[in-house]
Design a protein around this motif. Structure first.
Motif, PDB file in Angstrom:
ATOM      1  N   ILE A  93       0.843  -1.203   0.000  1.00  9.19           N
ATOM      2  CA  ILE A  93       0.000   0.000   0.000  1.00  9.19           C
ATOM      3  C   ILE A  93       0.876   1.251   0.000  1.00  9.19           C
ATOM      4  O   ILE A  93       0.618   2.217  -0.728  1.00  9.19           O
ATOM      5  CB  ILE A  93      -0.940  -0.002   1.219  1.00  9.19           C
ATOM      6  CG1 ILE A  93      -1.999  -1.100   1.087  1.00  9.19           C
ATOM      7  CG2 ILE A  93      -1.616   1.362   1.379  1.00  9.19           C
ATOM      8  CD1 ILE A  93      -2.874  -1.256   2.317  1.00  9.19           C
ATOM      9  N   SER A  94       1.938   1.239   0.822  1.00  4.82           N
ATOM     10  CA  SER A  94       2.816   2.404   0.945  1.00  4.82           C
ATOM     11  C   SER A  94       3.549   2.697  -0.359  1.00  4.82           C
ATOM     12  O   SER A  94       3.705   3.860  -0.756  1.00  4.82           O
ATOM     13  CB  SER A  94       3.813   2.179   2.082  1.00  4.82           C
ATOM     14  OG  SER A  94       3.144   2.027   3.319  1.00  4.82           O
ATOM     15  N   LYS A  95       4.024   1.645  -1.047  1.00  4.70           N
ATOM     16  CA  LYS A  95       4.685   1.842  -2.338  1.00  4.70           C
ATOM     17  C   LYS A  95       3.714   2.430  -3.359  1.00  4.70           C
ATOM     18  O   LYS A  95       4.066   3.358  -4.104  1.00  4.70           O
ATOM     19  CB  LYS A  95       5.234   0.515  -2.848  1.00  4.70           C
ATOM     20  CG  LYS A  95       6.416  -0.027  -2.054  1.00  4.70           C
ATOM     21  CD  LYS A  95       6.849  -1.387  -2.575  1.00  4.70           C
ATOM     22  CE  LYS A  95       8.014  -1.944  -1.768  1.00  4.70           C
ATOM     23  NZ  LYS A  95       8.418  -3.302  -2.212  1.00  4.70           N
ATOM     24  N   GLY A  96       2.494   1.911  -3.376  1.00  6.82           N
ATOM     25  CA  GLY A  96       1.490   2.443  -4.295  1.00  6.82           C
ATOM     26  C   GLY A  96       1.145   3.891  -4.000  1.00  6.82           C
ATOM     27  O   GLY A  96       0.991   4.710  -4.922  1.00  6.82           O
ATOM     28  N   LEU A  97       1.044   4.230  -2.710  1.00  8.82           N
ATOM     29  CA  LEU A  97       0.719   5.602  -2.327  1.00  8.82           C
ATOM     30  C   LEU A  97       1.833   6.575  -2.684  1.00  8.82           C
ATOM     31  O   LEU A  97       1.568   7.729  -3.026  1.00  8.82           O
ATOM     32  CB  LEU A  97       0.431   5.675  -0.826  1.00  8.82           C
ATOM     33  CG  LEU A  97      -0.957   5.203  -0.394  1.00  8.82           C
ATOM     34  CD1 LEU A  97      -1.051   5.137   1.130  1.00  8.82           C
ATOM     35  CD2 LEU A  97      -2.038   6.142  -0.945  1.00  8.82           C
ATOM     36  N   LEU A  98       3.085   6.127  -2.590  1.00  8.90           N
ATOM     37  CA  LEU A  98       4.204   6.995  -2.968  1.00  8.90           C
ATOM     38  C   LEU A  98       4.091   7.382  -4.436  1.00  8.90           C
ATOM     39  O   LEU A  98       4.228   8.567  -4.796  1.00  8.90           O
ATOM     40  CB  LEU A  98       5.529   6.280  -2.698  1.00  8.90           C
ATOM     41  CG  LEU A  98       6.795   7.042  -3.118  1.00  8.90           C
ATOM     42  CD1 LEU A  98       6.911   8.354  -2.356  1.00  8.90           C
ATOM     43  CD2 LEU A  98       8.043   6.185  -2.903  1.00  8.90           C
ATOM     44  N   ILE A  99       3.830   6.400  -5.292  1.00  5.49           N
ATOM     45  CA  ILE A  99       3.685   6.674  -6.726  1.00  5.49           C
ATOM     46  C   ILE A  99       2.465   7.562  -6.980  1.00  5.49           C
ATOM     47  O   ILE A  99       2.547   8.552  -7.733  1.00  5.49           O
ATOM     48  CB  ILE A  99       3.558   5.350  -7.506  1.00  5.49           C
ATOM     49  CG1 ILE A  99       4.841   4.522  -7.352  1.00  5.49           C
ATOM     50  CG2 ILE A  99       3.257   5.613  -8.980  1.00  5.49           C
ATOM     51  CD1 ILE A  99       4.739   3.116  -7.902  1.00  5.49           C
ATOM     52  N   PHE A 100       1.339   7.236  -6.349  1.00  4.07           N
ATOM     53  CA  PHE A 100       0.122   8.034  -6.533  1.00  4.07           C
ATOM     54  C   PHE A 100       0.334   9.466  -6.061  1.00  4.07           C
ATOM     55  O   PHE A 100      -0.115  10.430  -6.702  1.00  4.07           O
ATOM     56  CB  PHE A 100      -1.039   7.403  -5.777  1.00  4.07           C
ATOM     57  CG  PHE A 100      -2.339   8.160  -5.905  1.00  4.07           C
ATOM     58  CD1 PHE A 100      -3.165   7.957  -6.991  1.00  4.07           C
ATOM     59  CD2 PHE A 100      -2.708   9.105  -4.950  1.00  4.07           C
ATOM     60  CE1 PHE A 100      -4.351   8.666  -7.123  1.00  4.07           C
ATOM     61  CE2 PHE A 100      -3.888   9.818  -5.069  1.00  4.07           C
ATOM     62  CZ  PHE A 100      -4.705   9.599  -6.163  1.00  4.07           C
ATOM     63  N   ASN A 101       1.015   9.619  -4.918  1.00  2.00           N
ATOM     64  CA  ASN A 101       1.235  10.939  -4.342  1.00  2.00           C
ATOM     65  C   ASN A 101       2.026  11.834  -5.287  1.00  2.00           C
ATOM     66  O   ASN A 101       1.663  12.998  -5.529  1.00  2.00           O
ATOM     67  CB  ASN A 101       1.994  10.786  -3.009  1.00  2.00           C
ATOM     68  CG  ASN A 101       1.719  11.915  -2.043  1.00  2.00           C
ATOM     69  OD1 ASN A 101       1.616  13.052  -2.454  1.00  2.00           O
ATOM     70  ND2 ASN A 101       1.625  11.602  -0.769  1.00  2.00           N
ATOM     71  N   ILE A 102       3.096  11.296  -5.844  1.00  4.42           N
ATOM     72  CA  ILE A 102       3.918  12.083  -6.767  1.00  4.42           C
ATOM     73  C   ILE A 102       3.146  12.417  -8.041  1.00  4.42           C
ATOM     74  O   ILE A 102       3.194  13.550  -8.540  1.00  4.42           O
ATOM     75  CB  ILE A 102       5.217  11.322  -7.108  1.00  4.42           C
ATOM     76  CG1 ILE A 102       6.065  11.088  -5.849  1.00  4.42           C
ATOM     77  CG2 ILE A 102       6.021  12.085  -8.143  1.00  4.42           C
ATOM     78  CD1 ILE A 102       6.505  12.335  -5.145  1.00  4.42           C
ATOM     79  N   CYS A 103       2.402  11.435  -8.561  1.00  9.93           N
ATOM     80  CA  CYS A 103       1.599  11.682  -9.766  1.00  9.93           C
ATOM     81  C   CYS A 103       0.520  12.736  -9.506  1.00  9.93           C
ATOM     82  O   CYS A 103       0.273  13.618 -10.343  1.00  9.93           O
ATOM     83  CB  CYS A 103       0.964  10.383 -10.252  1.00  9.93           C
ATOM     84  SG  CYS A 103       2.137   9.173 -10.912  1.00  9.93           S
ATOM     85  N   ALA A 104      -0.146  12.654  -8.348  1.00 12.20           N
ATOM     86  CA  ALA A 104      -1.173  13.634  -7.994  1.00 12.20           C
ATOM     87  C   ALA A 104      -0.569  15.025  -7.840  1.00 12.20           C
ATOM     88  O   ALA A 104      -1.174  16.037  -8.248  1.00 12.20           O
ATOM     89  CB  ALA A 104      -1.863  13.211  -6.700  1.00 12.20           C
TER      90      ALA A 104
END
Length: 517
Positions: free
Chosen positions: A173-184
């Motif tokens: 979940i944390s790895k996915g959120l890191l990518i989503f956070n930067i993209c957002a």
């Protein structure tokens, strides 16, 4: 045991960290599922400076405006590298023996207050963004305080659900959120800069002071520092997750520093971009959505759909942050209870064997966060009060290791700890002094009211709330903790730092003790 094949952890055998933990008197009970990238994602999902700054933008807009937000952010980002993590363990290790247990115990309470109040603040921010969108698309809808509290409850309960039933996938979940956070982040910045046709001047962004507080300009500037101070907080999260991190002695400090770097850069770019896109600052400050950032999104895109899309990105990030903050808070409660620092410690420190999860601590953290949310029922400044409690709790816990380090150094009772992350003594003392000065200044200003004239409704009750919690801590100390509270085995710690016979040179270093749980 053979070294792990995971490239993030190949430098250290899988059982070394658990062996060290056992030497310090603790039974390894939690599963080490996090690698470096996952822990950076976990930490940044909590720090997530750009969205956190957007969530408390109303404080900065009212007190000083863009110059205070931007220049304050640069200063605080630099000073943050002088601040410690792994608070109450280090206080115990560094303090003179006569005050070791008392200071460590007090620091533990400050730390837990900060983490759990920050979780409550995050739920407030998510609730504000959800209800702000409802107001934007339906201007006849009036946001009530109890609406905000109930939505905040829902966000907290969502985080509890993930922590209780999804603990095994927190790393993914944390790895996915890191990518989503930067993209957002990229999507938000590009959208508002490309769509906004009426950008502010450079002097407005970097120079023109705004004051809607009713206080003098200097006082407003001091109050405005709360916004960037809140944005750069909680970066010590990896310190509280070390028992679930592979090769924690090396990867936890790396995750902390990386989250500060990423947070500082994204936060600065976000603040500058948003301030250039602010329309009428009075309209932004007094928006009916109660979220200035949503108003800025709308003014930039001239579209309800566009503004809601960007706001929804922040809501998703907020949900991830709620999950991570509750996980961090629960682990801190578990660790402090394991050292007999809380009432009913034997119950709170229990770990569910099948999933290796501190279930009681998670439930307790959920209840306390919801109790902090409930403050908003009683005062219109409850949001700012909980922000101040969260930030002050963290900052006081950050200050304590620096304080005892300086006291022990100048009193001649300090222990020289060496390792891959150690600084030269004079550099260390100077860095500690800078960090402590800032933290003490900040913890004082967090108690100031945010508007004038001051009334019972808009008063800042941070000092009263901290006082009540400290009273509870004092009662607990004299009734139970004074006899039972313990810290790490200092003599064993010194042996480990010096290089224990069965450990290789690459394994030594004080960072192994970033947090003792």
């Amino acid at each position: 045991m053979a070294a792990s094949s995971d490239p993030e952890t190949k430098a250290v055998p899988g059982d070394v960290e658990d062996t060290t933990l056992a030497q310090m008197g603790y039974e390894p009970e939690l599963k080490r599922s996090f690698g470096l990238l996952g822990m950076i994602g976990f930490s940044f999902s909590i720090v997530t400076c750009w969205s956190a700054l957007g969530g408390v933008l109303v404080t900065g807009v009212n007190a000083g405006g863009p110059p205070v937000m931007i220049w304050g952010w640069i200063g605080i980002s630099c000073v943050s590298l002088c601040v410690a993590g792994g608070q109450y363990s280090w206080v115990y290790i560094l303090s003179p023996k006569i005050i070791r247990r008392q200071f460590s115990y007090l620091t533990g309470w400050f730390m837990i207050i900060g983490i759990l109040a920050m979780g409550a603040t995050n739920s407030f921010i998510g609730a504000n963004f959800i209800l702000g969108q409802a107001n934007l698309v339906n201007p006849d809808y009036t946001i009530e305080r109890w609406h905000t509290v109930l939505v905040a409850y829902a966000i907290t309960l969502f985080a509890a659900f993930v922590n209780l039933w999804g603990s095994r996938i927190l790393d993914r979940i944390s790895k996915g959120l890191l990518i989503f956070n930067i993209c957002a982040f990229i999507a938000t910045i590009v959208t508002i800069l490309a769509c906004n046709k009426n950008k502010q001047s450079a002097s407005f962004v970097f120079q023109d002071f705004q004051n809607f507080t009713g206080f003098s300009a200097s006082m407003a500037g001091i109050i405005g520092i709360l916004q960037p101070a809140f944005g750069m907080c909680c970066y010590d999260a990896p310190a509280h997750m070390c028992e679930e991190l592979k090769d924690a002695s090396k990867q936890a400090p790396r995750a902390i520093v990386m989250s500060v770097y990423i947070g500082a850069i994204t936060g600065f770019v976000f603040l500058v971009s948003v301030c250039f896109c602010i329309g009428d600052i009075t309209e932004v400050a007094e928006t009916s959505t109660l979220v200035p950032l949503i108003q800025i999104f709308f003014d930039s895109t001239q579209s309800n759909v566009g503004a809601c899309f960007l706001a929804t990105l922040i809501v998703i990030i907020d949900l991830g942050c709620a999950n991570a903050l509750l996980a961090e808070g629960a682990r801190s409660l578990y660790a402090f209870a394991r050292d007999r620092g809380l009432p009913f410690s034997s119950l709170i420190s229990k770990v569910e064997k099948k999933h290796q999860t501190p279930i009681v601590a998670i439930v307790l953290g959920t209840i306390i966060q919801m109790a902090f949310n409930s403050i908003y029922f009683g005062t219109i400044t409850g949001f700012n009060t909980v922000i101040a409690i969260a930030t002050e709790g963290f900052y006081l816990s950050y200050a304590m290791p620096l304080l005892v380090r300086l006291v022990s150094y100048f009193s001649g009772s300090h222990r020289q700890l060496t390792g891959p992350w150690a600084l030269k003594p004079m550099v260390s003392v100077a860095v500690n002094g800078i960090g402590l000065t800032y933290l003490l200044f900040a913890t004082i200003t967090f108690n100031f009211p945010s508007v004038s004239p001051v009334t019972p409704d808009n008063m800042n009750y941070t000092s009263a709330a901290i006082g009540v919690i400290m009273l509870i801590a004092a009662i607990t100390w004299f009734t139970t903790a004074r006899k039972h509270f313990s810290g790490p085995e200092v003599e064993i710690v010194q042996e480990i730092v010096a290089g224990h016979p069965h450990m290789s040179d690459s394994e030594e270093g004080p960072v192994r003790l970033v947090e003792k749980h």
